[in-house]
Scaffold this motif. Structure first.
Motif, PDB file in Angstrom:
ATOM      1  N   MET A  21      11.223  -0.906  -4.162  1.00 45.95           N
ATOM      2  CA  MET A  21      10.095  -0.927  -4.609  1.00 45.95           C
ATOM      3  C   MET A  21       9.751  -0.523  -5.565  1.00 45.95           C
ATOM      4  SD  MET A  21       9.419   0.244  -0.393  1.00 45.95           S
ATOM      5  CE  MET A  21       7.436   0.263  -0.492  1.00 45.95           C
ATOM      6  N   THR A  55       2.776  -2.620  -0.932  1.00 47.88           N
ATOM      7  CA  THR A  55       3.278  -2.507  -1.396  1.00 47.88           C
ATOM      8  C   THR A  55       5.076  -3.178  -1.033  1.00 47.88           C
ATOM      9  OG1 THR A  55       2.780  -1.346  -3.140  1.00 47.88           O
ATOM     10  CG2 THR A  55       5.399  -2.446  -4.277  1.00 47.88           C
ATOM     11  N   GLU A  85       7.086  -6.666  -1.664  1.00 49.80           N
ATOM     12  CA  GLU A  85       8.999  -6.460  -2.202  1.00 49.80           C
ATOM     13  C   GLU A  85       9.171  -6.807  -0.854  1.00 49.80           C
ATOM     14  OE1 GLU A  85       9.828  -5.631  -5.175  1.00 49.80           O
ATOM     15  OE2 GLU A  85       8.076  -4.338  -6.113  1.00 49.80           O
TER      16      GLU A  85
END
Length: 236
Positions: A59, A97, A101
């Motif tokens: 990440m 996120t 990802e």
């Protein structure tokens, strides 16, 4: 299916029917919703003690443009008026996120051939690959507009993993003028996406679920499961 996915199946029924009719493989790319809700509440560190720990992708939390777009989207949705602590803001950003990802990692895995194919599909996929440009099949990912804008959500994260370019099409719901053209001052430029597809607004926006939290009531699918069939929808 529509109930666990959180979106009205009817919005995607034509895409699924098209894939079924032409023998196109359909795969899921997103992270399990339970993991997203856990991260949104407690932060990504909470996954370390769960079965999802082994599924956490690499990440990148340092993309300032990505963070700014996230904060701006929250402000546009009224989050600033409701108030949100810095800790809650960070955990929500970590959840967004994580989804970007995870989707990017799923795409990269399919492109690299890291995901084993069911025996029934091996010959079909091989034929598609041979027929494609350069001898490789294409993967078309259907993701939310926020994950495409500026390429900082999913597209650039795919390229980080594959060292290959992506091509993005960004749908934008806008008013339409009497002359049949989008009623906008100027179109978005290519810094936002390779192509921009201007569309009419959603007919029933209330069936969409919020980013985090329980799904809202959904309409019954407008195309039945029997009509779609399941022979070409592969769950992984």
């Amino acid at each position: 299916r529509g109930r666990s996915w959180g979106y009205d199946l009817g919005q995607y029924a034509k895409v699924l029917a098209y894939a079924k009719a032409r023998g196109i493989r359909v795969v899921g790319l997103n992270v399990p919703r339970e993991a997203v809700e856990l991260v949104a509440t407690h932060g990504v560190g909470a996954l370390s003690a769960t079965p999802f720990a082994s599924q956490i992708p690499e990440m990148d939390m340092g993309n300032r443009d990505h963070l700014k777009r996230f904060v701006d989207d929250l402000a546009a949705g009224g989050a600033a008026k409701r108030g949100m602590s810095a800790e809650r803001l960070r955990s929500n950003y970590e959840a967004v996120t994580l989804m970007d990802e995870y989707i990017a990692e799923s795409i990269a895995m399919h492109q690299r051939g890291d995901v084993p194919l069911p025996d029934a599909l091996k010959n079909a996929v091989a034929s598609t690959s041979d027929a494609g440009a350069g001898g490789s099949a294409r993967l078309v990912a259907l993701v939310g507009a926020a994950r495409v804008r500026g390429r900082v959500g999913v597209p650039n994260r795919v390229s980080r993993r594959t060292a290959q370019p992506t091509f993005s099409m960004l749908p934008q719901s806008v008013p339409w003028a009497a002359n049949g053209l989008p009623d906008i001052e100027r179109p978005l430029d290519r810094s936002e996406s390779d192509w921009v597809l201007y569309t009419q607004g959603e007919v029933v926006p209330e069936v969409r679920m919020t980013a985090f939290g329980p799904p809202v009531r959904l309409e019954p699918p407008r195309v039945s499961d029997a009509a779609l069939g399941t022979s070409n929808v592969i769950q992984i």
